[in-house]
Write a protein that holds these residues in place. Structure first.
Motif, PDB file in Angstrom:
ATOM      1  N   PHE A  96       0.812  -1.217  -0.084  1.00  0.00           N
ATOM      2  CA  PHE A  96      -0.144   0.044   0.006  1.00  0.00           C
ATOM      3  C   PHE A  96       0.663   1.396   0.157  1.00  0.00           C
ATOM      4  O   PHE A  96       0.533   2.209  -0.697  1.00  0.00           O
ATOM      5  N   SER A  97       1.975   1.217   0.860  1.00  0.00           N
ATOM      6  CA  SER A  97       2.626   2.469   1.065  1.00  0.00           C
ATOM      7  C   SER A  97       3.387   2.750  -0.382  1.00  0.00           C
ATOM      8  O   SER A  97       4.043   3.733  -0.363  1.00  0.00           O
ATOM      9  N   SER A  98       3.398   2.000  -1.408  1.00  0.00           N
ATOM     10  CA  SER A  98       4.128   2.267  -2.565  1.00  0.00           C
ATOM     11  C   SER A  98       3.014   3.093  -3.466  1.00  0.00           C
ATOM     12  O   SER A  98       3.623   3.370  -4.802  1.00  0.00           O
ATOM     13  N   TYR A  99       2.257   3.418  -3.226  1.00  0.00           N
ATOM     14  CA  TYR A  99       0.996   3.649  -4.580  1.00  0.00           C
ATOM     15  C   TYR A  99       0.279   4.714  -3.891  1.00  0.00           C
ATOM     16  O   TYR A  99      -0.285   4.935  -2.768  1.00  0.00           O
ATOM     17  N   ALA A 100       0.111   5.701  -5.083  1.00  0.00           N
ATOM     18  CA  ALA A 100      -0.789   6.862  -4.765  1.00  0.00           C
ATOM     19  C   ALA A 100      -2.301   6.164  -4.875  1.00  0.00           C
ATOM     20  O   ALA A 100      -2.374   5.272  -5.474  1.00  0.00           O
ATOM     21  N   MET A 101      -2.973   6.968  -4.094  1.00  0.00           N
ATOM     22  CA  MET A 101      -4.633   6.431  -4.043  1.00  0.00           C
ATOM     23  C   MET A 101      -5.542   7.696  -4.366  1.00  0.00           C
ATOM     24  O   MET A 101      -5.099   8.785  -4.321  1.00  0.00           O
ATOM     25  N   SER A 102      -6.503   7.301  -4.968  1.00  0.00           N
ATOM     26  CA  SER A 102      -7.723   8.226  -5.265  1.00  0.00           C
ATOM     27  C   SER A 102      -8.964   7.988  -4.678  1.00  0.00           C
ATOM     28  O   SER A 102      -9.287   7.053  -4.567  1.00  0.00           O
ATOM     29  N   TRP A 103      -9.870   9.099  -4.732  1.00  0.00           N
ATOM     30  CA  TRP A 103     -11.210   8.865  -4.360  1.00  0.00           C
ATOM     31  C   TRP A 103     -11.955   9.584  -5.426  1.00  0.00           C
ATOM     32  O   TRP A 103     -11.442  10.687  -5.920  1.00  0.00           O
ATOM     33  N   TYR A 104     -12.772   8.844  -6.035  1.00  0.00           N
ATOM     34  CA  TYR A 104     -13.893   9.388  -7.225  1.00  0.00           C
ATOM     35  C   TYR A 104     -15.187   9.318  -6.580  1.00  0.00           C
ATOM     36  O   TYR A 104     -15.460   8.499  -5.744  1.00  0.00           O
ATOM     37  N   ARG A 105     -16.016   9.934  -7.351  1.00  0.00           N
ATOM     38  CA  ARG A 105     -17.713   9.642  -7.027  1.00  0.00           C
ATOM     39  C   ARG A 105     -18.183   9.677  -8.523  1.00  0.00           C
ATOM     40  O   ARG A 105     -17.720  10.310  -9.490  1.00  0.00           O
ATOM     41  N   GLN A 106     -19.368   9.044  -8.433  1.00  0.00           N
ATOM     42  CA  GLN A 106     -20.124   8.952  -9.613  1.00  0.00           C
ATOM     43  C   GLN A 106     -21.614   9.114  -9.227  1.00  0.00           C
ATOM     44  O   GLN A 106     -22.176   8.637  -8.323  1.00  0.00           O
ATOM     45  N   ALA A 107     -22.336  10.351  -9.506  1.00  0.00           N
ATOM     46  CA  ALA A 107     -23.779  10.346  -9.341  1.00  0.00           C
ATOM     47  C   ALA A 107     -24.538  10.122 -10.514  1.00  0.00           C
ATOM     48  O   ALA A 107     -23.968   9.884 -11.422  1.00  0.00           O
ATOM     49  N   PRO A 108     -25.950   9.718 -10.289  1.00  0.00           N
ATOM     50  CA  PRO A 108     -26.858   9.097 -11.198  1.00  0.00           C
ATOM     51  C   PRO A 108     -26.920  10.016 -12.418  1.00  0.00           C
ATOM     52  O   PRO A 108     -27.066  11.175 -12.494  1.00  0.00           O
ATOM     53  N   GLY A 109     -26.580   9.198 -13.611  1.00  0.00           N
ATOM     54  CA  GLY A 109     -26.750  10.056 -14.880  1.00  0.00           C
ATOM     55  C   GLY A 109     -25.275  10.893 -14.987  1.00  0.00           C
ATOM     56  O   GLY A 109     -25.532  11.549 -16.083  1.00  0.00           O
ATOM     57  N   LYS A 110     -24.416  10.977 -14.161  1.00  0.00           N
ATOM     58  CA  LYS A 110     -23.114  11.694 -14.710  1.00  0.00           C
ATOM     59  C   LYS A 110     -21.928  10.645 -14.595  1.00  0.00           C
ATOM     60  O   LYS A 110     -21.953   9.601 -14.381  1.00  0.00           O
ATOM     61  N   GLU A 111     -20.795  11.399 -15.183  1.00  0.00           N
ATOM     62  CA  GLU A 111     -19.826  10.706 -15.418  1.00  0.00           C
ATOM     63  C   GLU A 111     -18.939  10.605 -13.942  1.00  0.00           C
ATOM     64  O   GLU A 111     -19.042  11.324 -13.009  1.00  0.00           O
ATOM     65  N   ARG A 112     -18.028   9.360 -13.820  1.00  0.00           N
ATOM     66  CA  ARG A 112     -17.202   9.493 -12.685  1.00  0.00           C
ATOM     67  C   ARG A 112     -16.121  10.410 -12.740  1.00  0.00           C
ATOM     68  O   ARG A 112     -15.765  10.822 -13.456  1.00  0.00           O
ATOM     69  N   GLU A 113     -16.054  11.075 -11.356  1.00  0.00           N
ATOM     70  CA  GLU A 113     -15.214  12.316 -11.485  1.00  0.00           C
ATOM     71  C   GLU A 113     -14.158  12.267 -10.134  1.00  0.00           C
ATOM     72  O   GLU A 113     -14.592  11.455  -9.225  1.00  0.00           O
ATOM     73  N   LEU A 114     -13.029  12.647 -10.514  1.00  0.00           N
ATOM     74  CA  LEU A 114     -11.836  12.585  -9.360  1.00  0.00           C
ATOM     75  C   LEU A 114     -12.407  13.832  -8.432  1.00  0.00           C
ATOM     76  O   LEU A 114     -12.607  14.682  -8.687  1.00  0.00           O
ATOM     77  N   VAL A 115     -12.290  12.974  -7.218  1.00  0.00           N
ATOM     78  CA  VAL A 115     -12.573  13.986  -5.927  1.00  0.00           C
ATOM     79  C   VAL A 115     -11.280  14.376  -5.210  1.00  0.00           C
ATOM     80  O   VAL A 115     -11.009  15.756  -5.238  1.00  0.00           O
ATOM     81  N   ALA A 116     -10.486  13.530  -4.936  1.00  0.00           N
ATOM     82  CA  ALA A 116      -9.226  13.669  -4.235  1.00  0.00           C
ATOM     83  C   ALA A 116      -8.108  12.804  -4.574  1.00  0.00           C
ATOM     84  O   ALA A 116      -8.442  11.795  -4.744  1.00  0.00           O
ATOM     85  N   HIS A 117      -7.013  13.080  -4.592  1.00  0.00           N
ATOM     86  CA  HIS A 117      -5.859  12.275  -4.634  1.00  0.00           C
ATOM     87  C   HIS A 117      -4.598  12.602  -3.529  1.00  0.00           C
ATOM     88  O   HIS A 117      -4.527  13.691  -3.170  1.00  0.00           O
ATOM     89  N   ILE A 118      -3.967  11.298  -3.478  1.00  0.00           N
ATOM     90  CA  ILE A 118      -2.960  11.448  -2.285  1.00  0.00           C
ATOM     91  C   ILE A 118      -1.557  10.713  -2.751  1.00  0.00           C
ATOM     92  O   ILE A 118      -2.015   9.511  -3.374  1.00  0.00           O
ATOM     93  N   THR A 119      -0.734  11.274  -2.535  1.00  0.00           N
ATOM     94  CA  THR A 119       0.752  10.464  -3.169  1.00  0.00           C
ATOM     95  C   THR A 119       1.032   9.197  -2.087  1.00  0.00           C
ATOM     96  O   THR A 119       0.140   9.312  -1.017  1.00  0.00           O
ATOM     97  N   SER A 120       1.824   8.466  -2.716  1.00  0.00           N
ATOM     98  CA  SER A 120       2.184   7.408  -1.622  1.00  0.00           C
ATOM     99  C   SER A 120       2.480   7.663  -0.330  1.00  0.00           C
ATOM    100  O   SER A 120       2.224   6.914   0.689  1.00  0.00           O
ATOM    101  N   SER A 121       3.383   8.569  -0.078  1.00  0.00           N
ATOM    102  CA  SER A 121       3.637   9.016   0.978  1.00  0.00           C
ATOM    103  C   SER A 121       2.670  10.037   1.724  1.00  0.00           C
ATOM    104  O   SER A 121       2.835   9.960   3.145  1.00  0.00           O
ATOM    105  N   GLY A 122       1.689  10.429   1.303  1.00  0.00           N
ATOM    106  CA  GLY A 122       0.850  11.349   1.830  1.00  0.00           C
ATOM    107  C   GLY A 122       1.293  12.941   1.795  1.00  0.00           C
ATOM    108  O   GLY A 122       0.291  13.457   2.541  1.00  0.00           O
ATOM    109  N   TYR A 123       2.502  13.108   1.456  1.00  0.00           N
ATOM    110  CA  TYR A 123       2.761  14.573   1.749  1.00  0.00           C
ATOM    111  C   TYR A 123       2.144  15.385   0.657  1.00  0.00           C
ATOM    112  O   TYR A 123       2.061  16.539   0.801  1.00  0.00           O
TER     113      TYR A 123
END
Length: 114
Positions: free
Chosen positions: A29-56
């Motif tokens: 886990f600590s080697s990979y950046a991670m993201s949160w996305y969201r998708q509302a009904p009838g809409k495309e999935r969108e990026l909400v937030a992103h964090i690097t592997s270190s969290g910095y």
């Protein structure tokens, strides 16, 4: 195998808060950046937030800046999304994502309504 399991969604009133969690397994886990996305009904999935592997380093969609905070605990293999001052337009299914390899969780529903 890679698994991402989201939790913490639910029904909340406008102005309320929720904290989403994504428990990761099957990779370093600590080697990979991670993201949160969201998708509302009838809409495309969108990026909400992103964090690097270190969290910095983090970045956010303009629509959530100042209200949402992404963080991670590499000792617990978990990434979080703290959501404050929630609005009805934040209603969506929220997904955890590891961009490298294109892995997704099953999603957790967030509904903001009075």
């Amino acid at each position: 195998q890679v698994q991402l399991v989201e939790s913490g969604g639910g029904l909340v009133q406008p102005g309320g808060s929720l904290r989403l969690s994504c428990a990761a397994s099957g990779f370093t886990f600590s080697s990979y950046a991670m993201s949160w996305y969201r998708q509302a009904p009838g809409k495309e999935r969108e990026l909400v937030a992103h964090i690097t592997s270190s969290g910095y380093s983090t970045n956010y969609a303009d629509s959530v800046k100042g209200r949402f905070t992404i963080s991670r605990d590499n000792a617990k293999n978990t990434v979080y999304l703290q959501m404050n001052s929630l609005k009805p337009e934040d209603t969506a299914k929220y997904y955890c994502n590891r961009r490298i390899g294109g892995y997704w969780g099953q999603g957790t529903q967030v509904t903001v309504s009075s």
